[in-house]
Scaffold this motif. Structure first.
Motif, PDB file in Angstrom:
ATOM      1  N   LEU B 122      50.266  -1.927   9.221  1.00 51.00           N
ATOM      2  CA  LEU B 122      48.928  -2.010   9.796  1.00 51.00           C
ATOM      3  C   LEU B 122      48.978  -2.345  11.286  1.00 51.00           C
ATOM      4  N   ASP B 123      50.076  -2.934  11.706  1.00 46.63           N
ATOM      5  CA  ASP B 123      50.211  -3.401  13.080  1.00 46.63           C
ATOM      6  C   ASP B 123      50.540  -2.247  14.031  1.00 46.63           C
ATOM      7  N   PRO B 124      49.628  -1.936  14.982  1.00 48.23           N
ATOM      8  CA  PRO B 124      49.864  -0.792  15.870  1.00 48.23           C
ATOM      9  C   PRO B 124      51.097  -0.975  16.752  1.00 48.23           C
ATOM     10  N   PHE B 125      51.488  -2.220  16.970  1.00 52.84           N
ATOM     11  CA  PHE B 125      52.658  -2.452  17.831  1.00 52.84           C
ATOM     12  C   PHE B 125      53.973  -2.069  17.150  1.00 52.84           C
ATOM     13  N   LYS B 126      53.910  -1.916  15.860  1.00 58.43           N
ATOM     14  CA  LYS B 126      55.145  -1.556  15.145  1.00 58.43           C
ATOM     15  C   LYS B 126      55.351  -0.042  15.048  1.00 58.43           C
ATOM     16  N   MET B 127      54.312   0.706  15.387  1.00 57.73           N
ATOM     17  CA  MET B 127      54.382   2.157  15.204  1.00 57.73           C
ATOM     18  C   MET B 127      55.568   2.755  15.951  1.00 57.73           C
ATOM     19  N   GLY B 128      56.259   3.640  15.280  1.00 55.08           N
ATOM     20  CA  GLY B 128      57.353   4.345  15.933  1.00 55.08           C
ATOM     21  C   GLY B 128      58.685   3.647  15.814  1.00 55.08           C
ATOM     22  N   LEU B 129      58.652   2.356  15.535  1.00 56.19           N
ATOM     23  CA  LEU B 129      59.923   1.665  15.317  1.00 56.19           C
ATOM     24  C   LEU B 129      60.572   2.226  14.062  1.00 56.19           C
TER      25      LEU B 129
END
Lengths: 217, 217
Positions: B122-129
């Motif tokens: 849900l956390d947008p900061f984790k996207m792509g990791l």
DNA sequence: TAGATTGTTAATCGATTAACAATC
DNA sequence: TAGATTGTTAATCGATTAACAATC
């Protein structure tokens, strides 16, 4: 003054059901602030017979009121007391891999009385590193820590191959219970309790279920 | 050609016992290379009655030989087949915190047929990791992934507060089963299977056990 | 009061264990 | 052959459910 909760011998399955009620009622109280709950309501949500719910609650000494049901707080407190969540006990984590690290930083143990007071690993390169506020120690320090800090539980998050060896060390060091997260059986002397948290049992259930539903379809 | 294994309906408890035999016999074979095993030997090590072992094995179509016992390979294969470990199915991990990350890099799922094909958070900061070879995607992509990759299982490793919301999304996206690692109950429509892996049940058992043994002492 | 819900006894159900003939 | 071990039926045991009087 006598305790409100009688001494009880609960079956494994009963403990599991009580936890189910505990979660369910706690959530209800938090979200909707309900004061009371009937055995029928509990039964419906956990999908079982209401008589069994009443039996379980009777077993831990909670009395309800006809036409009203059970006081949520009374139920939650009784489960809390019977299962011993108010008592503090200490555990160590052995095996600080991914799983062990996740466990080391998990904050939810304290709610049920468990305090993790040390981490151990077999890998000398990990010594001294810190996880969840605890330094990683060599296994040779285990007996000392168990004795000095009155450790009851060893949480095993090592690879399956190492599990028996580590279990032996933990038992020798004097822990009363093992909480095993490795996918393997352990043999321990009588008197030592082992709780297996085999992820493969969950996998097996899923696998079987999906096979069944595709067979039927 | 008919399958060697008859169609069976196994109880939850039976699946659990079969997994126990499976582990135990596999280990035996690996370490000591034994070819056969008797119901008595199995029973002793898993601490149950030998009749029950024979019943379980009969239920999955394995026949033994008087005076000899059961062929280890036959037992292991039968369990493998009945539980469907040979079938491949796909799952996604939702919630890439510590627990989710550990799961994402766990290599042991494939042995039981489960392939993790995507991670969500849900956390947008984790996207792509990336974790365990998969990129983390936003939950909005879930329906697409479930459809395109024929995902059967959602593995929930989100905080308890988010679990119901995420479960709803997974069910709406069309998964057949939820594997819930959050310490909370979930309500799902009929037909969706939920396997709860409540760590708190383990904690409750430990807590209760230690309380009992200190009460008795 | 009337009626919903509890607490508990009795009935059922299923799972485990005992017994033993069949078998290799 | 003799005897250990299987497969299976019958007996037991315990857990779940049904029934219902007691109660608020």
């Amino acid at each position: 003054m006598e305790p409100t909760v009688p001494p009880v011998e609960l079956k494994h399955a009963t403990v599991e059901r009580l936890m189910h009620y505990y979660h369910f009622i706690s959530e209800q109280v938090e979200t909707s602030g309900t004061e009371t709950v009937t055995s029928g309501e509990i039964a419906k949500l956990v999908r079982m017979d209401d008589t069994l719910v009443r039996k379980d609650l009777a077993a831990i000494g909670v009395r309800g009121l006809p036409r009203v049901g059970f006081r949520c707080a009374a139920v939650v407190n009784a489960i809390h007391d019977v299962l011993g969540f108010g008592r503090k006990y200490r555990g160590v984590i052995i095996g600080v891999g991914r799983m062990g690290s996740a466990m080391a930083s998990y904050k939810g143990f304290a709610k049920y009385g468990l305090e993790v007071c040390a981490l151990f690993d077999l890998d000398p390169f990990k010594m001294g590193l810190v996880g969840g506020g605890n330094e990683i120690l060599p296994l040779s320090k285990l007996p000392e820590v168990v004795r000095d800090q009155d450790v009851s539980v060893a949480i095993l998050t090592v690879p399956a191959e190492a599990a028996q060896e580590v279990a032996d060390a933990a038992v020798a060091a004097g822990v009363k219970a093992l909480w095993n997260f490795a996918s393997t059986s352990l043999s321990v002397p009588d008197g030592v309790f082992v709780r297996h948290e085999h992820i493969s049992v969950g996998l097996a259930e899923l696998s079987y279920l999906l096979k069944q539903s595709s067979d039927t379809a």
